[in-house]
Design an enzyme around this catalytic site. Structure first.
Site, short mmCIF file in Angstrom:
data_model
loop_
_atom_site.label_atom_id
_atom_site.label_comp_id
_atom_site.label_asym_id
_atom_site.label_seq_id
_atom_site.Cartn_x
_atom_site.Cartn_y
_atom_site.Cartn_z
N ALA A 95 17.09 -12.58 -80.08
CA ALA A 95 18.44 -12.36 -80.62
C ALA A 95 18.35 -12.05 -82.10
CB ALA A 95 19.30 -13.60 -80.39
N ASP A 96 19.38 -11.39 -82.59
CA ASP A 96 19.51 -11.15 -84.02
C ASP A 96 21.00 -11.16 -84.36
OD1 ASP A 96 17.66 -10.18 -86.39
OD2 ASP A 96 19.61 -9.22 -86.61
N THR A 97 21.34 -11.74 -85.49
CA THR A 97 22.74 -11.87 -85.90
C THR A 97 22.94 -11.28 -87.28
OG1 THR A 97 22.96 -13.92 -84.62
CG2 THR A 97 24.62 -13.53 -86.31
#
Length: 191
Positions: free
Chosen positions: A73-75
């Site tokens: 994941a990346d935010t």
């Protein structure tokens, strides 16, 4: 559910570990240090963390076998048509929170789930309205909580979330870094 897989969460984020653990799944955390986190400047908004989550997932190709499931994941925080990533230093963090004060921004998280047979990726968006913050409040938060590892210089689950967040449209957990309900739905229906 998912008993046939060894699930790997490929993230250093303690918040992502906590959220995934909330699903009562057995998983382990494995990370590859120094992964490249650059993206083409033509990408905007949710396309950025989606691209980065996929890039991260492919960095773990060597770990994939028929019993392995990898989650990456990346935010990012998106405000005034630009990315607010992790702050470089205290001054950068102050500037970011001053910009977010009394305004609405978007938090996008891209997620990629890979097995040997399939790859499913998605992006989740949450709109966050901040109240007007004083410089004293901003400095107190930065000095006390040191949000230097957080996109946009804040953690919604910390003090700043209590005093600044007026309204959220979308998933609260997305703002923490993992849209856990959407991830659960993907895991349940696709793996």
């Amino acid at each position: 559910m998912l008993e046939k897989y060894n699930i790997i969460l490929a993230s250093n984020s303690p918040r992502r570990r906590e959220l995934l653990a909330g699903l009562d799944l057995k998983f382990e955390v494995k990370t590859i240090p120094g992964l490249e986190e650059s993206y083409p400047d033509t990408l905007k908004e949710g396309d950025i963390p989606l691209y980065l989550a996929k890039q991260k997932a492919h960095a773990y190709d060597a770990l994939l076998d028929e019993k392995t499931l990898i989650i990456t994941a990346d935010t990012i925080v998106w405000h005034n048509n630009q990315v607010l990533g992790k702050p470089k230093d205290r001054e950068d963090a102050i500037q970011m929170l001053q910009a977010l004060s009394d305004d609405t921004h978007q938090v996008y998280t891209g997620v990629c789930v890979r097995s040997l047979e399939k790859e499913i990726s998605f992006v989740s968006r949450s709109d966050v309205k901040f109240a007007k913050l004083t410089n004293d409040e901003i400095q107190f938060y930065i000095d006390r909580y040191k949000p230097f590892d957080k996109a946009g210089s804040y953690g919604v689950q910390e003090w700043i979330g209590y005093v600044a967040v007026e309204h959220i449209n979308g998933s609260f957990y997305n703002i923490m870094g993992l849209p856990i309900q959407k991830l659960y739905t993907v895991l349940k229906s696709s793996f």
